[in-house]
Write a protein that holds these residues in place. Sequence first.
Motif, PDB file in Angstrom:
ATOM      1  N   VAL A 327       0.840  -1.204   0.000  1.00  0.00           N
ATOM      2  CA  VAL A 327       0.000   0.000   0.000  1.00  0.00           C
ATOM      3  C   VAL A 327       0.875   1.254   0.000  1.00  0.00           C
ATOM      4  O   VAL A 327       0.675   2.182  -0.806  1.00  0.00           O
ATOM      5  CB  VAL A 327      -0.935   0.010   1.226  1.00  0.00           C
ATOM      6  N   LEU A 328       1.833   1.311   0.892  1.00  0.00           N
ATOM      7  CA  LEU A 328       2.708   2.487   0.977  1.00  0.00           C
ATOM      8  C   LEU A 328       3.546   2.657  -0.284  1.00  0.00           C
ATOM      9  O   LEU A 328       3.848   3.782  -0.691  1.00  0.00           O
ATOM     10  CB  LEU A 328       3.609   2.375   2.202  1.00  0.00           C
ATOM     11  N   GLU A 329       3.887   1.545  -0.897  1.00  0.00           N
ATOM     12  CA  GLU A 329       4.643   1.616  -2.147  1.00  0.00           C
ATOM     13  C   GLU A 329       3.827   2.307  -3.233  1.00  0.00           C
ATOM     14  O   GLU A 329       4.338   3.164  -3.973  1.00  0.00           O
ATOM     15  CB  GLU A 329       5.026   0.205  -2.595  1.00  0.00           C
ATOM     16  N   GLU A 330       2.552   1.973  -3.326  1.00  0.00           N
ATOM     17  CA  GLU A 330       1.705   2.627  -4.330  1.00  0.00           C
ATOM     18  C   GLU A 330       1.481   4.094  -3.982  1.00  0.00           C
ATOM     19  O   GLU A 330       1.521   4.963  -4.865  1.00  0.00           O
ATOM     20  CB  GLU A 330       0.358   1.905  -4.447  1.00  0.00           C
ATOM     21  N   PHE A 331       1.236   4.399  -2.711  1.00  0.00           N
ATOM     22  CA  PHE A 331       1.017   5.783  -2.297  1.00  0.00           C
ATOM     23  C   PHE A 331       2.255   6.641  -2.568  1.00  0.00           C
ATOM     24  O   PHE A 331       2.167   7.791  -3.006  1.00  0.00           O
ATOM     25  CB  PHE A 331       0.679   5.847  -0.806  1.00  0.00           C
ATOM     26  N   ARG A 332       3.421   6.082  -2.323  1.00  0.00           N
ATOM     27  CA  ARG A 332       4.652   6.827  -2.507  1.00  0.00           C
ATOM     28  C   ARG A 332       4.953   7.065  -3.987  1.00  0.00           C
ATOM     29  O   ARG A 332       5.608   8.045  -4.356  1.00  0.00           O
ATOM     30  CB  ARG A 332       5.814   6.058  -1.871  1.00  0.00           C
ATOM     31  N   GLY A 333       4.439   6.224  -4.831  1.00  0.00           N
ATOM     32  CA  GLY A 333       4.726   6.330  -6.257  1.00  0.00           C
ATOM     33  C   GLY A 333       3.885   7.356  -6.982  1.00  0.00           C
ATOM     34  O   GLY A 333       4.143   7.647  -8.152  1.00  0.00           O
ATOM     35  N   ASN A 334       2.880   7.932  -6.319  1.00  0.00           N
ATOM     36  CA  ASN A 334       2.025   8.910  -6.986  1.00  0.00           C
ATOM     37  C   ASN A 334       1.528   9.919  -5.952  1.00  0.00           C
ATOM     38  O   ASN A 334       0.442   9.772  -5.395  1.00  0.00           O
ATOM     39  CB  ASN A 334       0.840   8.217  -7.665  1.00  0.00           C
TER      40      ASN A 334
END
Length: 413
Positions: A327-334
């Motif tokens: 989840v944090l990986e996706e949030f950090r990517g955009n």
Amino acid sequence: MSNHDGKNPMPYHEGEGPMFAAFRNLNLNSNNNRFERGSSSNSNIHNLNLYFNLDQNSQERSRLSAGGFRVPPSPPSSWITQPGASSSINSGQPLAHPQSFVRPDHVSLCSLVNMMTCPIRYPQFLGLLRRFDTYEAGERERRLLHIGSMLTTNHSTFLDVATNRNGSMALRTLLQRSPSLDKFIFKAVCMNFFSLMSSKYGRFLIVPTIRAVDKPRKEIIYELTYHNTLTLARNDVGCVALNDVFQEIRGIFRDQIFDLVAQEAQWLSFDPYGTHVVQNFLTLQNPCATQAIAENLYGSFFLLARVRQGSYVVEKCLKSEFGREKVLEEFRGNYKEWVRMANDKFGNFVAQCALKVMKQGGMKQLLREFVEKLRPHFHEMEIGHGKNTLRVIEEEIQEFILDFPDPLLGFVS
């Protein structure tokens, strides 16, 4: 003993009366469960569409139960009160046959169903079972077997009872009283599995049935659950029943259901009922299943966060040590979508959850990074749903990150 069309459904031999022929034709074997729901049987015992000549002066007989069954007149000496003997309706005298403790007619079945489904008469059913407990073992077993045979031979009868509030309680009370009776109920449960699982009251019968039978029979119910998982997950009652039954499942079928839900996690998470199944599975903290769910949802977390049912799924992933990384990986990517989510009606709750999770996990540097991306938008976040995110930053985050830039603290103070 004739039915409404004038034909005798149970012919008898010369020298014996129709009641003796009824006893001879009565089969208590559970293999009689061959009648389809909605079909008609030649035997009068299976027909619930009955009309009784009621005594107009008797209020009790004319009372309708909650299940819609009319209370039939009580015979003078019924099988439910006299151990070891049955009584003819006409004569009131016990029959001589040693196994004639039953009376296979409409009054017996309807009286039993009425006691089980009518709130007023339900205490009579409990009293009946207590009376059975006073009989010797063989007699008690025969009574219980007769009840099981009457209730389960016709699927419509069984479903009418099982899906009734009092009827469902009555059936649960019957379980674990006799292994043979448990087998009757188990077979009926299996044959009506989906109907029961999607019933408001019928669903409560599944777990007690699992607990009442041996391991091979348990696994039959486990397999039925597996094959009906996705259909039940999309049902308003079925999704709740599925979560309850899953708690009882052990062995290979538990792993298979975990895998199935993980594979279909994306559409289930967007479904108004399926989302509850995904959420429940995420709370069970199964590492493999949780990671599989998070991986299959990766790329959809922002979309899920902005819809009510999906936002709960994302929060459950964030709170799980096996799912939060994705989840944090996706949030950090955009970060553009991160800002948008922090101001969204439902997404702001996910943003708050993410900030708290990072704080609890000691991710100071990552937390500072996420807050800094929100800082240029603090003014506009003061209006609307974003103010909830700002409140969390002010009350919980700024003390954790002591070296916030002064301008940042100025916006939230």
